[in-house]
Design a protein around this motif. Structure first.
Motif, PDB file in Angstrom:
ATOM      1  N   MET A 121       0.830  -1.194   0.000  1.00  0.00           N
ATOM      2  CA  MET A 121       0.000   0.000   0.000  1.00  0.00           C
ATOM      3  C   MET A 121       0.867   1.247   0.000  1.00  0.00           C
ATOM      4  SD  MET A 121      -3.102   1.221   2.513  1.00  0.00           S
ATOM      5  CE  MET A 121      -4.144  -0.132   2.017  1.00  0.00           C
ATOM      6  N   VAL A 122       0.368   2.280  -0.674  1.00  0.00           N
ATOM      7  CA  VAL A 122       1.042   3.580  -0.664  1.00  0.00           C
ATOM      8  C   VAL A 122       0.772   4.261   0.676  1.00  0.00           C
ATOM      9  CG1 VAL A 122       1.238   5.822  -1.809  1.00  0.00           C
ATOM     10  CG2 VAL A 122       0.731   3.770  -3.162  1.00  0.00           C
ATOM     11  N   LYS A 123       1.843   4.706   1.321  1.00  0.00           N
ATOM     12  CA  LYS A 123       1.702   5.384   2.602  1.00  0.00           C
ATOM     13  C   LYS A 123       2.465   6.698   2.586  1.00  0.00           C
ATOM     14  CE  LYS A 123       1.109   1.266   5.420  1.00  0.00           C
ATOM     15  NZ  LYS A 123       1.581   0.522   6.615  1.00  0.00           N
ATOM     16  N   ILE A 124       2.107   7.568   3.496  1.00  0.00           N
ATOM     17  CA  ILE A 124       2.864   8.796   3.712  1.00  0.00           C
ATOM     18  C   ILE A 124       3.207   8.885   5.197  1.00  0.00           C
ATOM     19  CG2 ILE A 124       1.752  10.020   1.803  1.00  0.00           C
ATOM     20  CD1 ILE A 124       0.226  11.608   4.089  1.00  0.00           C
ATOM     21  N   LYS A 125       4.096   9.797   5.544  1.00  0.00           N
ATOM     22  CA  LYS A 125       4.401  10.044   6.954  1.00  0.00           C
ATOM     23  C   LYS A 125       3.553  11.210   7.435  1.00  0.00           C
ATOM     24  CE  LYS A 125       8.323   7.968   8.750  1.00  0.00           C
ATOM     25  NZ  LYS A 125       7.799   6.626   8.976  1.00  0.00           N
ATOM     26  N   CYS A 126       2.904  11.026   8.554  1.00  0.00           N
ATOM     27  CA  CYS A 126       2.176  12.128   9.174  1.00  0.00           C
ATOM     28  C   CYS A 126       3.183  13.162   9.669  1.00  0.00           C
ATOM     29  CB  CYS A 126       1.338  11.627  10.343  1.00  0.00           C
ATOM     30  SG  CYS A 126       0.603  12.961  11.296  1.00  0.00           S
ATOM     31  N   VAL A 158       0.886   6.719   7.535  1.00  0.00           N
ATOM     32  CA  VAL A 158      -0.539   6.854   7.251  1.00  0.00           C
ATOM     33  C   VAL A 158      -0.862   6.160   5.935  1.00  0.00           C
ATOM     34  CG1 VAL A 158      -2.420   8.485   6.863  1.00  0.00           C
ATOM     35  CG2 VAL A 158      -0.552   9.092   8.403  1.00  0.00           C
ATOM     36  N   PRO A 159      -1.677   5.131   5.948  1.00  0.00           N
ATOM     37  CA  PRO A 159      -2.055   4.466   4.704  1.00  0.00           C
ATOM     38  C   PRO A 159      -2.993   5.350   3.888  1.00  0.00           C
ATOM     39  CG  PRO A 159      -3.188   3.458   6.579  1.00  0.00           C
ATOM     40  CD  PRO A 159      -2.249   4.482   7.140  1.00  0.00           C
ATOM     41  N   THR A 160      -2.722   5.454   2.591  1.00  0.00           N
ATOM     42  CA  THR A 160      -3.549   6.297   1.734  1.00  0.00           C
ATOM     43  C   THR A 160      -4.747   5.555   1.175  1.00  0.00           C
ATOM     44  OG1 THR A 160      -2.321   5.692  -0.244  1.00  0.00           O
ATOM     45  CG2 THR A 160      -1.512   7.582   1.006  1.00  0.00           C
ATOM     46  N   GLY A 161      -4.747   4.235   1.319  1.00  0.00           N
ATOM     47  CA  GLY A 161      -5.823   3.442   0.744  1.00  0.00           C
ATOM     48  C   GLY A 161      -5.546   3.024  -0.689  1.00  0.00           C
ATOM     49  N   ILE A 162      -4.404   3.499  -1.231  1.00  0.00           N
ATOM     50  CA  ILE A 162      -4.044   3.150  -2.607  1.00  0.00           C
ATOM     51  C   ILE A 162      -3.117   1.938  -2.591  1.00  0.00           C
ATOM     52  CG2 ILE A 162      -2.944   3.956  -4.727  1.00  0.00           C
ATOM     53  CD1 ILE A 162      -3.581   6.843  -3.764  1.00  0.00           C
ATOM     54  N   VAL A 163      -3.498   0.902  -3.296  1.00  0.00           N
ATOM     55  CA  VAL A 163      -2.719  -0.327  -3.342  1.00  0.00           C
ATOM     56  C   VAL A 163      -2.161  -0.517  -4.750  1.00  0.00           C
ATOM     57  CG1 VAL A 163      -2.868  -2.838  -3.186  1.00  0.00           C
ATOM     58  CG2 VAL A 163      -4.067  -1.423  -1.521  1.00  0.00           C
ATOM     59  N   THR A 213       0.013  13.987  -7.430  1.00  0.00           N
ATOM     60  CA  THR A 213       0.151  15.408  -7.150  1.00  0.00           C
ATOM     61  C   THR A 213      -1.037  15.874  -6.330  1.00  0.00           C
ATOM     62  OG1 THR A 213       1.258  15.700  -9.257  1.00  0.00           O
ATOM     63  CG2 THR A 213       0.529  17.677  -8.150  1.00  0.00           C
ATOM     64  N   ASN A 214      -0.746  16.482  -5.197  1.00  0.00           N
ATOM     65  CA  ASN A 214      -1.781  17.066  -4.347  1.00  0.00           C
ATOM     66  C   ASN A 214      -2.902  16.099  -4.006  1.00  0.00           C
ATOM     67  OD1 ASN A 214      -0.476  19.553  -4.201  1.00  0.00           O
ATOM     68  ND2 ASN A 214      -1.401  20.257  -6.103  1.00  0.00           N
ATOM     69  N   ASN A 215      -2.525  14.878  -3.688  1.00  0.00           N
ATOM     70  CA  ASN A 215      -3.513  13.950  -3.136  1.00  0.00           C
ATOM     71  C   ASN A 215      -3.763  14.327  -1.682  1.00  0.00           C
ATOM     72  OD1 ASN A 215      -2.751  12.637  -5.560  1.00  0.00           O
ATOM     73  ND2 ASN A 215      -3.477  10.722  -4.719  1.00  0.00           N
ATOM     74  N   SER A 216      -4.922  13.975  -1.194  1.00  0.00           N
ATOM     75  CA  SER A 216      -5.255  14.293   0.180  1.00  0.00           C
ATOM     76  C   SER A 216      -5.676  13.025   0.906  1.00  0.00           C
ATOM     77  CB  SER A 216      -6.391  15.318   0.199  1.00  0.00           C
ATOM     78  OG  SER A 216      -6.749  15.595   1.528  1.00  0.00           O
ATOM     79  N   VAL A 217      -5.207  12.886   2.144  1.00  0.00           N
ATOM     80  CA  VAL A 217      -5.617  11.743   2.941  1.00  0.00           C
ATOM     81  C   VAL A 217      -6.011  12.222   4.329  1.00  0.00           C
ATOM     82  CG1 VAL A 217      -3.232  11.235   3.661  1.00  0.00           C
ATOM     83  CG2 VAL A 217      -4.968   9.427   3.749  1.00  0.00           C
ATOM     84  N   SER A 218      -7.091  11.669   4.827  1.00  0.00           N
ATOM     85  CA  SER A 218      -7.539  12.000   6.169  1.00  0.00           C
ATOM     86  C   SER A 218      -6.741  11.177   7.168  1.00  0.00           C
ATOM     87  CB  SER A 218      -9.031  11.706   6.280  1.00  0.00           C
ATOM     88  OG  SER A 218      -9.484  12.045   7.560  1.00  0.00           O
ATOM     89  N   ALA A 251      -6.358  16.556   7.471  1.00  0.00           N
ATOM     90  CA  ALA A 251      -6.172  16.069   6.109  1.00  0.00           C
ATOM     91  C   ALA A 251      -4.782  16.483   5.644  1.00  0.00           C
ATOM     92  CB  ALA A 251      -7.241  16.652   5.191  1.00  0.00           C
ATOM     93  N   HIS A 252      -3.975  15.525   5.222  1.00  0.00           N
ATOM     94  CA  HIS A 252      -2.636  15.824   4.733  1.00  0.00           C
ATOM     95  C   HIS A 252      -2.626  15.780   3.217  1.00  0.00           C
ATOM     96  CE1 HIS A 252      -1.392  15.606   8.790  1.00  0.00           C
ATOM     97  NE2 HIS A 252      -1.452  14.297   8.906  1.00  0.00           N
ATOM     98  N   VAL A 253      -2.138  16.847   2.612  1.00  0.00           N
ATOM     99  CA  VAL A 253      -1.968  16.879   1.165  1.00  0.00           C
ATOM    100  C   VAL A 253      -0.580  16.341   0.850  1.00  0.00           C
ATOM    101  CG1 VAL A 253      -1.873  18.346  -0.880  1.00  0.00           C
ATOM    102  CG2 VAL A 253      -3.523  18.825   0.920  1.00  0.00           C
ATOM    103  N   TRP A 254      -0.521  15.406  -0.075  1.00  0.00           N
ATOM    104  CA  TRP A 254       0.768  14.759  -0.359  1.00  0.00           C
ATOM    105  C   TRP A 254       0.960  14.601  -1.850  1.00  0.00           C
ATOM    106  CZ3 TRP A 254       0.699   9.916  -2.752  1.00  0.00           C
ATOM    107  CH2 TRP A 254      -0.536   9.270  -2.771  1.00  0.00           C
TER     108      TRP A 254
END
Ligand SMILES: [Zn+2]
Length: 55
Positions: A3-8, A15-20, A32-37, A44-47
């Motif tokens: 899964m695609v993740k970002i760092k809070c 933080v898992p983005t839900g994208i696999v 570009t400018n994805n957002s995850v709660s 909400a983090h924009v990544w």
């Protein structure tokens, strides 16, 4: 499948983005400018691609 993740930025937690997707797809795709709660700090983090990693 990983899964695609970002760092809070507030808590430093993953933080898992839900994208696999697999690694080949991840390396060729553009985000570009994805957002995850964020479940950890509640914001909400924009990544974008540089913020993301596969796990
Ligand atoms: Zn957060």
């Amino acid at each position: 499948m990983p899964m695609v993740k970002i760092k809070c930025p507030k808590t430093g937690r993953d933080v898992p983005t839900g994208i696999v997707m697999d690694l080949d797809t991840f390396q060729s795709v553009t985000f570009t400018n994805n957002s995850v709660s964020c479940p950890y700090c509640g914001e909400a983090h924009v990544w974008s691609k540089p913020d993301a990693f596969l796990e």
